[in-house]
Design a protein around this motif. Structure first.
Motif, PDB file in Angstrom:
ATOM      1  N   UNK A 133      75.957  23.553  -9.443  1.00 43.89           N
ATOM      2  CA  UNK A 133      77.402  23.750  -9.472  1.00 43.89           C
ATOM      3  C   UNK A 133      77.645  25.192  -9.907  1.00 43.89           C
ATOM      4  N   UNK A 134      78.392  25.941  -9.112  1.00 44.14           N
ATOM      5  CA  UNK A 134      78.604  27.355  -9.438  1.00 44.14           C
ATOM      6  C   UNK A 134      79.394  27.502 -10.730  1.00 44.14           C
ATOM      7  N   UNK A 135      80.509  26.795 -10.859  1.00 45.21           N
ATOM      8  CA  UNK A 135      81.334  26.717 -12.061  1.00 45.21           C
ATOM      9  C   UNK A 135      82.260  27.903 -12.281  1.00 45.21           C
ATOM     10  N   UNK A 136      82.092  28.996 -11.558  1.00 44.04           N
ATOM     11  CA  UNK A 136      82.989  30.140 -11.757  1.00 44.04           C
ATOM     12  C   UNK A 136      83.246  30.862 -10.436  1.00 44.04           C
ATOM     13  N   UNK A 137      83.529  30.091  -9.404  1.00 45.74           N
ATOM     14  CA  UNK A 137      83.880  30.687  -8.117  1.00 45.74           C
ATOM     15  C   UNK A 137      85.261  31.317  -8.242  1.00 45.74           C
ATOM     16  N   UNK A 138      85.379  32.578  -7.855  1.00 44.14           N
ATOM     17  CA  UNK A 138      86.629  33.320  -7.981  1.00 44.14           C
ATOM     18  C   UNK A 138      86.540  34.550  -7.076  1.00 44.14           C
ATOM     19  N   UNK A 139      87.655  35.253  -6.852  1.00 40.54           N
ATOM     20  CA  UNK A 139      87.632  36.407  -5.942  1.00 40.54           C
ATOM     21  C   UNK A 139      86.668  37.511  -6.353  1.00 40.54           C
ATOM     22  N   UNK A 140      86.415  37.667  -7.649  1.00 36.98           N
ATOM     23  CA  UNK A 140      85.474  38.688  -8.099  1.00 36.98           C
ATOM     24  C   UNK A 140      84.036  38.309  -7.817  1.00 36.98           C
ATOM     25  N   UNK A 141      83.779  37.049  -7.453  1.00 40.51           N
ATOM     26  CA  UNK A 141      82.426  36.590  -7.150  1.00 40.51           C
ATOM     27  C   UNK A 141      82.209  36.346  -5.666  1.00 40.51           C
ATOM     28  N   UNK A 142      83.057  36.950  -4.847  1.00 40.10           N
ATOM     29  CA  UNK A 142      82.868  36.920  -3.394  1.00 40.10           C
ATOM     30  C   UNK A 142      82.853  38.357  -2.897  1.00 40.10           C
ATOM     31  N   UNK A 143      81.738  38.760  -2.316  1.00 35.52           N
ATOM     32  CA  UNK A 143      81.602  40.104  -1.760  1.00 35.52           C
ATOM     33  C   UNK A 143      81.918  40.057  -0.269  1.00 35.52           C
ATOM     34  N   UNK A 144      82.759  40.966   0.184  1.00 34.71           N
ATOM     35  CA  UNK A 144      83.077  41.082   1.607  1.00 34.71           C
ATOM     36  C   UNK A 144      82.099  42.083   2.207  1.00 34.71           C
ATOM     37  N   UNK A 145      80.947  41.580   2.597  1.00 29.57           N
ATOM     38  CA  UNK A 145      79.879  42.442   3.113  1.00 29.57           C
ATOM     39  C   UNK A 145      80.153  42.805   4.569  1.00 29.57           C
ATOM     40  N   UNK A 146      79.403  43.748   5.133  1.00 31.17           N
ATOM     41  CA  UNK A 146      79.585  44.085   6.551  1.00 31.17           C
ATOM     42  C   UNK A 146      79.296  42.915   7.487  1.00 31.17           C
ATOM     43  N   UNK A 147      78.637  41.869   6.979  1.00 32.05           N
ATOM     44  CA  UNK A 147      78.227  40.748   7.822  1.00 32.05           C
ATOM     45  C   UNK A 147      79.003  39.467   7.527  1.00 32.05           C
ATOM     46  N   UNK A 153      80.989  35.668  13.742  1.00 29.33           N
ATOM     47  CA  UNK A 153      80.788  36.731  14.735  1.00 29.33           C
ATOM     48  C   UNK A 153      82.062  37.544  14.862  1.00 29.33           C
ATOM     49  N   UNK A 154      81.902  38.841  14.908  1.00 32.19           N
ATOM     50  CA  UNK A 154      83.060  39.709  15.032  1.00 32.19           C
ATOM     51  C   UNK A 154      83.746  40.004  13.716  1.00 32.19           C
ATOM     52  N   UNK A 155      83.140  39.549  12.599  1.00 33.68           N
ATOM     53  CA  UNK A 155      83.714  39.837  11.287  1.00 33.68           C
ATOM     54  C   UNK A 155      83.863  41.337  11.103  1.00 33.68           C
ATOM     55  N   UNK A 156      85.056  41.762  10.849  1.00 29.11           N
ATOM     56  CA  UNK A 156      85.318  43.179  10.590  1.00 29.11           C
ATOM     57  C   UNK A 156      86.653  43.291   9.871  1.00 29.11           C
ATOM     58  N   UNK A 157      86.601  43.810   8.658  1.00 31.63           N
ATOM     59  CA  UNK A 157      87.833  43.964   7.891  1.00 31.63           C
ATOM     60  C   UNK A 157      88.607  45.177   8.392  1.00 31.63           C
ATOM     61  N   UNK A 158      89.936  45.099   8.380  1.00 34.21           N
ATOM     62  CA  UNK A 158      90.734  46.259   8.779  1.00 34.21           C
ATOM     63  C   UNK A 158      90.428  47.468   7.898  1.00 34.21           C
ATOM     64  N   UNK A 159      90.436  48.646   8.498  1.00 34.64           N
ATOM     65  CA  UNK A 159      90.226  49.871   7.728  1.00 34.64           C
ATOM     66  C   UNK A 159      91.492  50.171   6.947  1.00 34.64           C
ATOM     67  N   UNK A 160      91.375  50.400   5.624  1.00 33.36           N
ATOM     68  CA  UNK A 160      92.575  50.670   4.836  1.00 33.36           C
ATOM     69  C   UNK A 160      93.349  51.865   5.377  1.00 33.36           C
ATOM     70  N   UNK A 161      94.662  51.776   5.294  1.00 31.16           N
ATOM     71  CA  UNK A 161      95.510  52.864   5.752  1.00 31.16           C
ATOM     72  C   UNK A 161      95.457  54.043   4.808  1.00 31.16           C
ATOM     73  N   UNK A 162      96.130  55.155   5.181  1.00 29.17           N
ATOM     74  CA  UNK A 162      96.074  56.373   4.365  1.00 29.17           C
ATOM     75  C   UNK A 162      96.692  56.203   2.984  1.00 29.17           C
ATOM     76  N   UNK A 163      97.529  55.186   2.800  1.00 27.97           N
ATOM     77  CA  UNK A 163      98.159  54.983   1.494  1.00 27.97           C
ATOM     78  C   UNK A 163      97.329  54.160   0.546  1.00 27.97           C
ATOM     79  N   UNK A 164      96.209  53.625   1.025  1.00 30.12           N
ATOM     80  CA  UNK A 164      95.385  52.766   0.169  1.00 30.12           C
ATOM     81  C   UNK A 164      94.701  53.590  -0.897  1.00 30.12           C
ATOM     82  N   UNK A 165      94.563  53.029  -2.075  1.00 34.23           N
ATOM     83  CA  UNK A 165      93.888  53.709  -3.164  1.00 34.23           C
ATOM     84  C   UNK A 165      92.864  52.787  -3.775  1.00 34.23           C
ATOM     85  N   UNK A 166      91.967  53.385  -4.568  1.00 29.42           N
ATOM     86  CA  UNK A 166      90.988  52.563  -5.269  1.00 29.42           C
ATOM     87  C   UNK A 166      89.611  52.730  -4.666  1.00 29.42           C
TER      88      UNK A 166
END
Length: 342
Positions: free
Chosen positions: A145-159, A300-313
């Protein structure tokens, strides 16, 4: 350090005077993050592969309870199939500096991405839901049981999405004998009612967290809104999750996964079947095995949008986090290690 190593080490922050330079056969290149149980380093294997190495914190090395937790993590995490997870490559819980080694995953955490860019688009959202459900299927199949699934524990990898950090995982079929805070770990925004009330823990807590995580990815907001830990825990016990802005195609299965009664939630395999278009996935009986090719087809085809010019971080790099507490992304490092529920 060679120029190549210098380029790789830029993904982390420099090692300090008290940090090790070598662990077993692994050369350390920098520090990725740190948390309540230890520190995560960027390393390189003898064959040149980049790895993430989690080391138990020095003040806990002599603590039998922490040693037991780390040993259990190492033994159980290596049983998890490599399906949308960070593969465990090596471990030495008996070393002077006990450590566990996983593949290094390049990418940004879901928490960081949504904070910078807002909710995921429909196609990416479906892929995230399927990928994380597939990871939970692999994790639960290993009896963990993972017990601490949350957005900080999911990596959006290139794949595709990858679930990381089994630092507070525990075999579902074996009592560890550990006591105190280690038994009720989690992040308030994604903790299930049974965790909050210190009731028996099962894989259903991860299903609840999956629903909250998908709701966050779809809306940019926590499933029970903002507030202190006490407020969020109260709402999780007494209110329904806020799903009005979740995609109508996903809303029913997210709602089902966040039922107060853990017995009424689907299993990870049932989630998968429902997401892949089989309505029988909502039934109470054990679902048949999910075809891995179906998951691959969705991703298949996973690809996150490229952040716009206003994106920071930061663009972010991630890997295995430092758990059992929330890992802290170190200043100057573009890693996906963030504090709190993000």
């Amino acid at each position: 350090m060679t120029s190549s190593d210098a380029s790789v080490a830029a993904k982390s922050v420099p090692l300090g005077p008290d940090d090790p330079r070598q662990l077993g056969t692994y050369t350390l290149l920098g520090k990725l993050g740190q948390g309540g149980m230890g520190t995560v380093y960027l390393g390189r294997s003898q064959r040149g592969r980049l790895v993430a190495i989690k080391v138990i914190r020095t003040e806990a090395v002599g603590n039998a309870e922490f040693r037991a937790r780390f040993r259990l993590e190492a033994e159980t995490a290596r049983r998890v199939a490599r399906v949308c997870t960070a593969e465990v490559l090596d471990a030495d819980p008996d070393a002077e500096w006990p450590f566990i080694v996983t593949e290094f995953i390049e990418g940004e955490t879901l928490a960081s991405y949504v904070k910078r860019n807002g909710p995921l688009a429909d196609a990416n959202l479906e892929q995230l839901a399927v990928g994380v459900a597939a990871a939970l299927t692999a994790i639960h199949s290993a009896g963990i049981v993972h017990r601490d699934l949350k957005p900080a524990n999911v990596i959006l990898s290139p794949f595709g999405p990858r679930v990381i950090d089994f630092g507070i995982a525990r075999t579902a079929d074996e009592g560890s004998g550990l006591t105190g805070d280690l038994q009720q770990l989690g992040t308030p925004a994604f903790m299930s009612p049974e965790q909050i009330e210190s009731r028996p823990i099962s894989s259903a807590v991860d299903i609840w967290a999956w629903g909250g995580l998908v709701a966050f990815a779809a809306t940019g907001h926590y499933p029970f809104g903002e507030g202190s830990a006490q407020v969020l825990l109260y709402r999780a016990l007494h209110e329904e999750p806020r799903l009005d802005d979740v995609d109508p195609a996903l809303r029913p299965i997210v709602w089902l996964s966040m039922r107060k009664d853990p017995a009424g939630r689907p299993s990870a395999q049932q989630l998968m079947l429902r997401l892949l278009g089989d309505p029988s996935g909502t039934g109470p009986e054990a679902a048949p095995a999910v075809n891995p090719e179906d998951v691959t087809n969705v991703l298949q085809g996973w690809q996150l949008p490229i952040p716009g010019p206003g994106a920071t971080g930061p663009t972010g790099t991630g890997g295995y986090t430092a758990g059992p507490d929330d890992a802290t992304r170190l200043p100057g490092g573009p890693g996906g290690y963030t504090a709190g529920p993000d």
